[in-house]
Design a protein around this motif. Structure first.
Motif, short mmCIF file in Angstrom:
data_model
loop_
_atom_site.label_atom_id
_atom_site.label_comp_id
_atom_site.label_asym_id
_atom_site.label_seq_id
_atom_site.Cartn_x
_atom_site.Cartn_y
_atom_site.Cartn_z
N LEU A 6 0.85 -1.18 0.00
CA LEU A 6 0.00 0.00 0.00
C LEU A 6 0.89 1.24 0.00
O LEU A 6 1.78 1.37 0.84
CB LEU A 6 -0.89 0.03 1.25
N ARG A 7 0.62 2.11 -0.91
CA ARG A 7 1.37 3.36 -0.97
C ARG A 7 0.43 4.53 -0.74
O ARG A 7 -0.65 4.61 -1.34
CB ARG A 7 2.07 3.49 -2.33
N LEU A 8 0.85 5.44 0.12
CA LEU A 8 0.01 6.55 0.51
C LEU A 8 -0.01 7.61 -0.57
O LEU A 8 1.04 8.10 -1.01
CB LEU A 8 0.52 7.14 1.83
N ILE A 9 -1.22 7.99 -0.98
CA ILE A 9 -1.37 9.02 -2.01
C ILE A 9 -1.51 10.39 -1.34
O ILE A 9 -0.74 11.32 -1.58
CB ILE A 9 -2.58 8.74 -2.90
N TYR A 10 -2.51 10.51 -0.50
CA TYR A 10 -2.77 11.73 0.27
C TYR A 10 -3.39 11.34 1.60
O TYR A 10 -4.03 10.30 1.71
CB TYR A 10 -3.79 12.63 -0.46
N PHE A 11 -3.22 12.20 2.58
CA PHE A 11 -4.04 12.07 3.77
C PHE A 11 -4.49 13.45 4.24
O PHE A 11 -3.91 14.47 3.87
CB PHE A 11 -3.35 11.26 4.87
N SER A 12 -5.53 13.43 5.04
CA SER A 12 -6.13 14.67 5.54
C SER A 12 -6.34 14.54 7.03
O SER A 12 -6.85 13.52 7.50
CB SER A 12 -7.47 14.91 4.85
#
Lengths: 116, 115
Positions: free
Chosen positions: B43-49
């Motif tokens: 799993l690769r992180l694209i964006y987080f908020s």
């Protein structure tokens, strides 16, 4: 930056035997959490077990235990008495605990196949 | 039980189309995440908020944007879909604060195919 390494793309284990899935990590954080997730073929991510970097005891949850060796930066998952339903992808993950706004990073995963 | 719902389980889109992936959580979580999962890459992180209207780039933000207008909803946008964005997309959420050392909760995933 955090990095999680799972060196075993695939593993096989005989039903009822124990298996160890390897995970090493690299971080400069002082306070962090380590996680293992299971992903069956259906795609859902199932949380299995958590270890905090300051926890003195290795975490256990039923048949799952986490072999945490902080000096070696490893957090291996041990599954005892494997069952056919344990066949799945397994992901190791890490999260910084010091800051409120913290994301989670994952390893590449290990596909475990339990043989009858 | 925490529920993270992704609007579409399977999508097929054409190259160049604008694609919206929607995610809703019902636990009043501060943090929400979009990951992409590919074989051999995990799993690769694209964006987080971490709050409404707040966002942080992850490891692979190129070609993606996000929107968080309401606390419970986090949208991933592919402005102009390309075939190399064919993948499984996973949304997740978690509480904020120091207790966020606990796990994050995932949706069921959205399988996107770009043709």
């Amino acid at each position: 930056a955090q990095k999680i390494t799972q060196t075993q793309p695939g593993m096989f284990v005989q039903e009822k035997e124990a298996v160890t899935l390897d995970c090493t990590y690299d971080t400069s954080d002082q306070s962090y959490g380590l996680f293992w997730y299971k992903q069956p073929s259906s795609g859902e991510m199932i949380f299995l077990i958590y270890q905090g970097s300051y926890d003195e005891q290795n975490a256990t949850e039923g048949r799952y235990s986490l072999n945490f060796q902080k000096a070696r930066k490893s957090a291996n998952l041990v599954i005892s008495a494997s069952q056919l339903g344990d066949s799945a992808m397994y992901f190791c993950a890490m999260r910084d605990l010091l800051y409120n706004n913290n994301d989670m990073r994952f390893g590449a995963g290990t596909r475990l196949t339990v043989k009858p | 039980d925490v529920k993270v719902t992704q609007s579409s389980r399977y999508l097929v889109k054409r190259t160049g189309e604008k694609v919206f992936l929607e995610c809703v959580q019902d636990m009043d979580h501060e943090n929400m995440f979009w990951y992409r999962q590919d074989p051999g890459l995990g799993l690769r992180l694209i964006y987080f908020s971490y709050d409404v209207k707040m966002k942080e780039k992850g490891d692979i933000p190129e070609g993606y944007s996000v929107s968080r207008e309401k606390k419970e909803r986090f949208s991933l946008i592919l402005e102009s879909a390309s075939t190399n964005q064919t993948s499984m997309y996973l949304c997740a959420s978690s509480p904020g604060g120091p207790s966020s050392g606990n796990t994050i909760y995932f949706g069921e995933g959205s399988w996107l195919t770009v043709v």
